[in-house]
Every structure is written in C-alpha cells, then in structure tokens.
Scaffold this motif. Structure first.
Motif, PDB file in Angstrom:
ATOM      1  N   SER A  41      -5.800 -15.507   5.523  1.00 28.27           N
ATOM      2  CA  SER A  41      -5.084 -14.492   6.296  1.00 28.27           C
ATOM      3  C   SER A  41      -5.896 -13.206   6.390  1.00 28.27           C
ATOM      4  CB  SER A  41      -3.734 -14.188   5.652  1.00 28.27           C
ATOM      5  OG  SER A  41      -2.926 -15.327   5.651  1.00 28.27           O
ATOM      6  N   LEU A  42      -6.580 -12.862   5.321  1.00 28.54           N
ATOM      7  CA  LEU A  42      -7.408 -11.659   5.329  1.00 28.54           C
ATOM      8  C   LEU A  42      -8.563 -11.802   6.309  1.00 28.54           C
ATOM      9  CD1 LEU A  42      -7.415  -8.932   3.928  1.00 28.54           C
ATOM     10  CD2 LEU A  42      -8.913  -9.888   2.196  1.00 28.54           C
ATOM     11  N   SER A  43      -9.170 -12.974   6.341  1.00 26.67           N
ATOM     12  CA  SER A  43     -10.273 -13.164   7.280  1.00 26.67           C
ATOM     13  C   SER A  43      -9.757 -13.165   8.720  1.00 26.67           C
ATOM     14  CB  SER A  43     -11.021 -14.466   6.980  1.00 26.67           C
ATOM     15  OG  SER A  43     -10.196 -15.578   7.191  1.00 26.67           O
ATOM     16  N   GLN A  44      -8.547 -13.685   8.957  1.00 24.46           N
ATOM     17  CA  GLN A  44      -7.959 -13.636  10.296  1.00 24.46           C
ATOM     18  C   GLN A  44      -7.675 -12.191  10.704  1.00 24.46           C
ATOM     19  OE1 GLN A  44      -4.537 -16.135   9.890  1.00 24.46           O
ATOM     20  NE2 GLN A  44      -5.671 -18.024  10.290  1.00 24.46           N
ATOM     21  N   ALA A  45      -7.227 -11.366   9.759  1.00 28.96           N
ATOM     22  CA  ALA A  45      -6.974  -9.954  10.051  1.00 28.96           C
ATOM     23  C   ALA A  45      -8.270  -9.234  10.372  1.00 28.96           C
ATOM     24  CB  ALA A  45      -6.275  -9.287   8.871  1.00 28.96           C
ATOM     25  N   ARG A  46      -9.313  -9.539   9.634  1.00 30.52           N
ATOM     26  CA  ARG A  46     -10.617  -8.918   9.933  1.00 30.52           C
ATOM     27  C   ARG A  46     -11.114  -9.323  11.302  1.00 30.52           C
ATOM     28  NH1 ARG A  46     -14.782  -8.197   5.172  1.00 30.52           N
ATOM     29  NH2 ARG A  46     -15.589  -6.897   6.809  1.00 30.52           N
ATOM     30  N   ASP A 121       2.840   1.945   0.771  1.00 22.69           N
ATOM     31  CA  ASP A 121       2.390   0.599   1.105  1.00 22.69           C
ATOM     32  C   ASP A 121       0.919   0.655   1.524  1.00 22.69           C
ATOM     33  OD1 ASP A 121       2.291  -2.056   1.712  1.00 22.69           O
ATOM     34  OD2 ASP A 121       3.499  -1.910   3.533  1.00 22.69           O
ATOM     35  N   PRO A 122       0.048  -0.116   0.874  1.00 22.32           N
ATOM     36  CA  PRO A 122      -1.374  -0.082   1.228  1.00 22.32           C
ATOM     37  C   PRO A 122      -1.666  -0.534   2.651  1.00 22.32           C
ATOM     38  CG  PRO A 122      -1.046  -1.223  -0.849  1.00 22.32           C
ATOM     39  CD  PRO A 122       0.293  -0.955  -0.281  1.00 22.32           C
ATOM     40  N   LEU A 123      -0.760  -1.256   3.268  1.00 26.51           N
ATOM     41  CA  LEU A 123      -0.994  -1.671   4.657  1.00 26.51           C
ATOM     42  C   LEU A 123      -1.044  -0.470   5.590  1.00 26.51           C
ATOM     43  CD1 LEU A 123       1.137  -4.909   5.045  1.00 26.51           C
ATOM     44  CD2 LEU A 123      -1.294  -4.690   4.644  1.00 26.51           C
ATOM     45  N   ASN A 124      -0.408   0.642   5.205  1.00 26.88           N
ATOM     46  CA  ASN A 124      -0.438   1.845   6.039  1.00 26.88           C
ATOM     47  C   ASN A 124      -1.830   2.464   6.104  1.00 26.88           C
ATOM     48  OD1 ASN A 124       2.271   1.487   6.462  1.00 26.88           O
ATOM     49  ND2 ASN A 124       2.891   2.963   4.905  1.00 26.88           N
ATOM     50  N   TRP A 125      -2.705   2.103   5.185  1.00 23.75           N
ATOM     51  CA  TRP A 125      -4.081   2.617   5.226  1.00 23.75           C
ATOM     52  C   TRP A 125      -4.828   2.085   6.443  1.00 23.75           C
ATOM     53  CZ3 TRP A 125      -5.403   0.831  -0.385  1.00 23.75           C
ATOM     54  CH2 TRP A 125      -4.659   1.577  -1.290  1.00 23.75           C
ATOM     55  N   PHE A 126      -4.373   0.946   6.977  1.00 19.83           N
ATOM     56  CA  PHE A 126      -5.074   0.290   8.070  1.00 19.83           C
ATOM     57  C   PHE A 126      -4.432   0.572   9.419  1.00 19.83           C
ATOM     58  CE2 PHE A 126      -5.662  -2.183   4.211  1.00 19.83           C
ATOM     59  CZ  PHE A 126      -7.042  -2.173   4.114  1.00 19.83           C
ATOM     60  N   GLY A 127      -3.471   1.465   9.460  1.00 19.44           N
ATOM     61  CA  GLY A 127      -2.821   1.819  10.713  1.00 19.44           C
ATOM     62  C   GLY A 127      -1.343   1.504  10.668  1.00 19.44           C
ATOM     63  N   ILE A 128      -0.670   1.854  11.763  1.00 22.11           N
ATOM     64  CA  ILE A 128       0.772   1.634  11.821  1.00 22.11           C
ATOM     65  C   ILE A 128       1.091   0.202  12.220  1.00 22.11           C
ATOM     66  CG2 ILE A 128       2.894   2.328  12.983  1.00 22.11           C
ATOM     67  CD1 ILE A 128       1.630   5.115  13.266  1.00 22.11           C
ATOM     68  N   LEU A 129       0.421  -0.298  13.227  1.00 24.00           N
ATOM     69  CA  LEU A 129       0.658  -1.656  13.713  1.00 24.00           C
ATOM     70  C   LEU A 129      -0.437  -2.574  13.205  1.00 24.00           C
ATOM     71  CD1 LEU A 129       1.665  -0.802  17.378  1.00 24.00           C
ATOM     72  CD2 LEU A 129       3.162  -1.445  15.496  1.00 24.00           C
ATOM     73  N   VAL A 130      -0.233  -3.111  12.039  1.00 19.52           N
ATOM     74  CA  VAL A 130      -1.217  -4.025  11.463  1.00 19.52           C
ATOM     75  C   VAL A 130      -0.879  -5.451  11.878  1.00 19.52           C
ATOM     76  CG1 VAL A 130      -1.764  -2.535   9.517  1.00 19.52           C
ATOM     77  CG2 VAL A 130       0.061  -4.193   9.304  1.00 19.52           C
ATOM     78  N   PRO A 131      -1.868  -6.312  11.967  1.00 20.50           N
ATOM     79  CA  PRO A 131      -1.573  -7.697  12.350  1.00 20.50           C
ATOM     80  C   PRO A 131      -0.734  -8.414  11.292  1.00 20.50           C
ATOM     81  CG  PRO A 131      -3.927  -7.394  11.973  1.00 20.50           C
ATOM     82  CD  PRO A 131      -3.284  -6.068  11.797  1.00 20.50           C
ATOM     83  N   HIS A 132      -0.011  -9.421  11.748  1.00 20.18           N
ATOM     84  CA  HIS A 132       0.856 -10.197  10.862  1.00 20.18           C
ATOM     85  C   HIS A 132       0.040 -10.898   9.780  1.00 20.18           C
ATOM     86  CE1 HIS A 132       4.415 -12.307   9.623  1.00 20.18           C
ATOM     87  NE2 HIS A 132       3.806 -13.474   9.765  1.00 20.18           N
ATOM     88  N   SER A 133      -1.173 -11.273  10.098  1.00 22.28           N
ATOM     89  CA  SER A 133      -2.004 -11.966   9.106  1.00 22.28           C
ATOM     90  C   SER A 133      -2.320 -11.066   7.913  1.00 22.28           C
ATOM     91  CB  SER A 133      -3.289 -12.475   9.753  1.00 22.28           C
ATOM     92  OG  SER A 133      -3.983 -11.413  10.363  1.00 22.28           O
ATOM     93  N   LEU A 134      -2.403  -9.755   8.145  1.00 26.20           N
ATOM     94  CA  LEU A 134      -2.646  -8.831   7.030  1.00 26.20           C
ATOM     95  C   LEU A 134      -1.410  -8.754   6.128  1.00 26.20           C
ATOM     96  CD1 LEU A 134      -4.967  -7.095   6.029  1.00 26.20           C
ATOM     97  CD2 LEU A 134      -4.051  -5.192   7.321  1.00 26.20           C
ATOM     98  N   ARG A 135      -0.240  -8.784   6.718  1.00 26.25           N
ATOM     99  CA  ARG A 135       0.998  -8.816   5.923  1.00 26.25           C
ATOM    100  C   ARG A 135       1.104 -10.130   5.152  1.00 26.25           C
ATOM    101  NH1 ARG A 135       3.780  -4.395   7.128  1.00 26.25           N
ATOM    102  NH2 ARG A 135       3.585  -3.511   9.192  1.00 26.25           N
ATOM    103  N   GLN A 136       0.696 -11.227   5.771  1.00 25.97           N
ATOM    104  CA  GLN A 136       0.707 -12.517   5.091  1.00 25.97           C
ATOM    105  C   GLN A 136      -0.250 -12.515   3.910  1.00 25.97           C
ATOM    106  OE1 GLN A 136      -0.264 -15.196   8.301  1.00 25.97           O
ATOM    107  NE2 GLN A 136       1.865 -15.872   8.493  1.00 25.97           N
TER     108      GLN A 136
END
Length: 180
Positions: A41-46, A121-136
């Motif tokens: 999932s991380l590689s898909q987000a990248r 939430d660390p996901l907020n470091w990458f922007g407001i609308l992060v991809p679902h794969s990053l949440r996964q």
C-alpha cells in the motif's frame, strides 16, 4: 498415585503448550501478511502521489508517538504486552494525584497539570486528501504492531510453559525412580 496426577498435569500442560504454539504460528503468518500489505500500500501511495511526495522530508520535525507498548503482569504472573494510545494514562497512573487531603471551601490554589496533547494524525503531514492506499498502509502497520505485542506475550507464555514442562518431567522421573 502421585505419578498419575503428575502425568495428567503433564498432559494438560503439553496440550496448552501445543495450542499456544499453533496460535503463535497463526499470529506470525498474520503479521507477515499485514507487513507485506502495508509495504504494498505504501508503494502504491508513492506511485499515486509521486516518489518525492511520500518520504522522510514530509515527516514532522518533532514527531510524537501515537501509541506505546506497555508491559504488565497477567493473573498467572507472566508479563503481557499491550498497545496503548499515547494520550491514555497507564493503569499505574490512574488514581489520586495528591496523597494529602484538600480543603474544598474555595477554588484550589494549585492548577492541575495539563495532560499532554494527543499527537495529530501523521497522514496530515502528506496533505489533506491523501490516497486510500496510504490510509491502508497506516492501518496495516497499526494492526501489525498489535500482532507484534500479542506475539511477544505469547512467546513469554510458551517459554514459561516449556520450563514448567521440563520441571514436571524431572518430577515424574523422580517419582518413577522412587516407585521402582
């Protein structure tokens, strides 16, 4: 007569040990699959956001943990590990903060120490609308952390069971040699 009781105890301990080993194997397999899913999932987000959009440069300058691993003793005097949220007080910290009695006639003179703020939430470091794969990926690694704590607790219980098994075997040999 005592040898029969020792054999029954040995059998029950052996069955419990085998069940724990089976559970350990299942949890290790689940941990491996969770970590693998997390990396995928991380590689898909990248790939979706770009290689430079998901990386160490987006980490906060002062990172604070969202969870911690706490060790406590269970009923059978074995250590057990569990994952605790960073904002939650540990079971040892719950209770009165002061050992003395207070007078309740007026407002208290001392202020209660403020609790530490809950980390964002660390996901907020990458922007407001992060991809679902990053949440996964985040969810997979959180589940992996819980599984790792369970595996550590189970491994301690298995080691304790093995030492008990050795002791019972020696006791049984001693009882059989006395009977002969």
């Amino acid at each position: 007569m005592a040898a029969a009781g020792a054999r029954a105890e040995l059998d029950s301990l052996l069955l419990r040990l085998l069940a724990d080993l089976e559970e350990l194997e299942a949890k290790r397999a689940a941990l491996n699959s969770r970590v693998e899913e997390g990396w995928l999932s991380l590689s898909q987000a990248r790939y979706a956001m770009g290689a430079k959009a998901v990386g160490p440069l987006q980490f906060a300058a002062r990172m604070q943990p969202r969870v911690r691993v706490a060790a406590c003793e269970s009923q059978d005097q074995l250590q057990k590990f569990r994952v605790v949220k960073a904002g939650a007080p540990a079971p040892e910290e719950v209770g009165p903060r002061e050992a003395t009695l207070r007078r309740r006639k007026g407002p208290p003179k001392t202020q209660e120490p403020e609790s530490a703020p809950v980390p964002q939430d660390p996901l907020n470091w990458f922007g407001i609308l992060v991809p679902h794969s990053l949440r996964q990926a985040q969810a997979s690694f959180q589940e992996g952390l819980q599984l790792a704590a369970d595996i550590a607790s189970l491994q301690i219980r298995i080691n304790w069971g093995q030492s008990q098994l050795r002791g019972l075997k020696q006791k049984l040999k001693q009882l059989e040699s006395e009977a002969a």
